[in-house]
Design an enzyme around this catalytic site. Structure first.
Site, short mmCIF file in Angstrom:
data_model
loop_
_atom_site.label_atom_id
_atom_site.label_comp_id
_atom_site.label_asym_id
_atom_site.label_seq_id
_atom_site.Cartn_x
_atom_site.Cartn_y
_atom_site.Cartn_z
N CYS A 235 34.30 54.76 50.52
CA CYS A 235 34.49 53.58 49.68
C CYS A 235 35.39 53.95 48.51
O CYS A 235 35.06 54.86 47.75
CB CYS A 235 33.14 53.08 49.17
SG CYS A 235 33.30 51.76 47.96
N ASN A 244 32.57 58.84 57.35
CA ASN A 244 31.44 58.16 57.98
C ASN A 244 30.85 59.05 59.09
O ASN A 244 31.40 60.10 59.38
CB ASN A 244 31.99 56.88 58.61
CG ASN A 244 31.09 55.70 58.37
OD1 ASN A 244 29.95 55.73 58.80
ND2 ASN A 244 31.58 54.70 57.69
N1 COA Z 1 41.31 37.80 49.76
C1 COA Z 1 42.57 37.82 49.27
N2 COA Z 1 42.86 37.65 47.97
C2 COA Z 1 41.83 37.45 47.14
C3 COA Z 1 40.51 37.40 47.58
C4 COA Z 1 40.25 37.61 48.95
N3 COA Z 1 39.03 37.60 49.45
N4 COA Z 1 39.70 37.20 46.54
C5 COA Z 1 40.50 37.11 45.45
N5 COA Z 1 41.77 37.26 45.81
C6 COA Z 1 42.97 37.25 44.95
C7 COA Z 1 42.99 36.09 43.99
O1 COA Z 1 43.63 34.99 44.56
C8 COA Z 1 43.76 36.63 42.82
O2 COA Z 1 45.13 36.67 43.15
P1 COA Z 1 46.25 36.40 42.02
O3 COA Z 1 46.05 37.48 40.98
O4 COA Z 1 47.53 36.53 42.78
O5 COA Z 1 45.97 35.04 41.50
C9 COA Z 1 43.30 38.09 42.79
O6 COA Z 1 42.88 38.41 44.11
C10 COA Z 1 42.18 38.32 41.81
O7 COA Z 1 41.16 37.37 42.06
P2 COA Z 1 39.76 37.35 41.29
O8 COA Z 1 38.92 36.27 41.84
O9 COA Z 1 40.03 37.36 39.79
O10 COA Z 1 39.15 38.69 41.76
P3 COA Z 1 38.86 40.05 40.97
O11 COA Z 1 40.12 40.64 40.46
O12 COA Z 1 37.73 39.86 40.07
O13 COA Z 1 38.37 40.95 42.23
C11 COA Z 1 37.38 40.88 44.43
C12 COA Z 1 37.22 40.57 42.96
C13 COA Z 1 36.02 40.75 45.08
C14 COA Z 1 38.36 39.90 45.06
C15 COA Z 1 37.93 42.32 44.57
O14 COA Z 1 37.18 43.19 43.76
C16 COA Z 1 37.89 42.81 46.00
O15 COA Z 1 38.62 42.33 46.86
N6 COA Z 1 37.03 43.80 46.29
C17 COA Z 1 36.91 44.35 47.60
C18 COA Z 1 36.36 45.71 47.49
C19 COA Z 1 36.26 46.38 48.83
O16 COA Z 1 36.82 45.97 49.84
N7 COA Z 1 35.52 47.48 48.82
C20 COA Z 1 35.32 48.30 49.97
C21 COA Z 1 34.44 47.68 50.98
S1 COA Z 1 32.74 47.84 50.61
ZN ZN Z 2 31.08 52.74 54.53
#
Ligand code: COA
Ligand code: ZN
Length: 291
Positions: A235, A244
């Protein structure tokens, strides 16, 4: 007895690789996994491309895989409603929504409090009642920031999710700190309290405990387990997270023990070796050929 292997390498493995892996390479690996007998696969995640640039091709991957493999159990990880919407509109019928048991890891991973993530889950369930939703509970066995949160915290969290209607859970050892005694205690308890639910297990291999922990879970009644080709994984938002449990090692062990996986070990091993030549990464598998 049959054990269902859920291959999550194309998500958990690839998400940690900094250099972009071209779509054709991802698809080639997915094709070969299917050819080796994999029936259940997490093929990508619909996440912010700022958080994980590697997954920016999620839509394309899903569209192609759904066309090629309409009957396989294919799913993607989603962190929020936006991700669920994209997954649904691309044609997926199943998603995994990840929420951490620990508040600090949830914030590091999803940039939200657990409460906010739980509210987002409700929005997903309400907006897309047709989607099958599995909840990936991260840091069940220990958190890089808060340590072991204990079984009581897990049971409270599960009850909350159960009341929202969730019946499919994936218990994740996000940083690979679990041990068999802890796994047995947790699995026995959750199976006893929630006989109407399905629990999967997802164990990282930081201290070479992936196999023993997965086996401990199986011996307590788990029949669905997650792993990644070559043990590629980790992660990006959990310091110390390593590879993994390797699918090929797991298949080898289970088949030798008389469990049925319906997966061709030799094909998987060849594929795993080949993957190491094209993707530099964090592998926990051993890739050893013995006649
Ligand atoms: N898919 C694609 N884009 C996404 C999205 C999604 N599911 N969710 C948010 N976004 C985009 C938004 O449109 C925004 O884009 P912009 O800056 O061009 O307007 C940007 O991402 C930020 O959106 P926001 O809602 O403010 O999110 P954030 O910056 O608070 O981040 C998450 C929150 C959840 C979207 C982000 O932390 C994330 O994707 N985490 C995934 C972590 C992961 O995969 N971890 C490993 C697996 S366990
Ligand atoms: Zn994992």
């Amino acid at each position: 007895m049959e054990i269902q292997i859920f291959e999550v390498g194309p998500r958990d493995g690839f998400q940690n690789i900094c250099d972009y892996i071209p779509v054709e390479t991802k698809l080639k690996i997915i094709d070969k996994l299917v050819d080796a007998g994999i029936q259940h696969m997490q093929i990508t995640s619909f996440v912010s491309p700022k958080a994980i640039p590697q997954m920016r091709d999620a839509k394309e991957i899903v569209e192609i895989c759904l066309k090629k493999y309409p009957t396989l159990d294919l799913f993607a990880l989603v962190p929020n409603l936006r991700g669920a919407q994209m997954a649904y509109e691309t044609g997926l019928k199943k998603v995994t929504n990840v929420i951490s048991l620990s508040e600090s890891h949830n914030r590091a991973n999803i940039n939200r409090s657990r409460e906010q993530s739980l509210e987002e889950l409700e929005r997903i369930l309400h907006t897309y009642p047709q989607l099958e939703v599995c909840v990936d509970i991260a840091t069940v066995f220990g958190c890089p920031f808060e340590g072991d949160l204990g079984i009581v915290a897990l049971l409270d969290f599960l009850q909350n999710l159960y009341e929202k209607g969730i019946r499919l859970f994936n218990l994740c050892d996000t940083i690979g700190v679990a041990h068999p005694k802890q796994v047995r205690e947790i699995i026995k308890k959750v199976l006893e309290i929630y006989p109407d639910c399905t629990f999967q297990i997802h164990i990282h291999d930081t201290r070479n405990m992936g196999m023993v922990n997965t086996l401990a879970a199986i011996e307590c009644g788990i029949t669905e387990v997650q792993s990644t080709l070559g043990g590629l994984g980790g992660c990006p938002f959990a310091p110390g997270a390593s590879g993994n449990t390797a699918t090929e090692d797991l298949v080898y062990m289970l088949e030798k023990m008389g469990y049925e996986t319906n997966i061709n070990f030799q094909k998987l091993l060849d594929l795993s070796k080949w993957q190491t030549t094209i993707i530099q990464g964090n592998y926990s598998g051993h890739h050893i050929h013995i006649k």
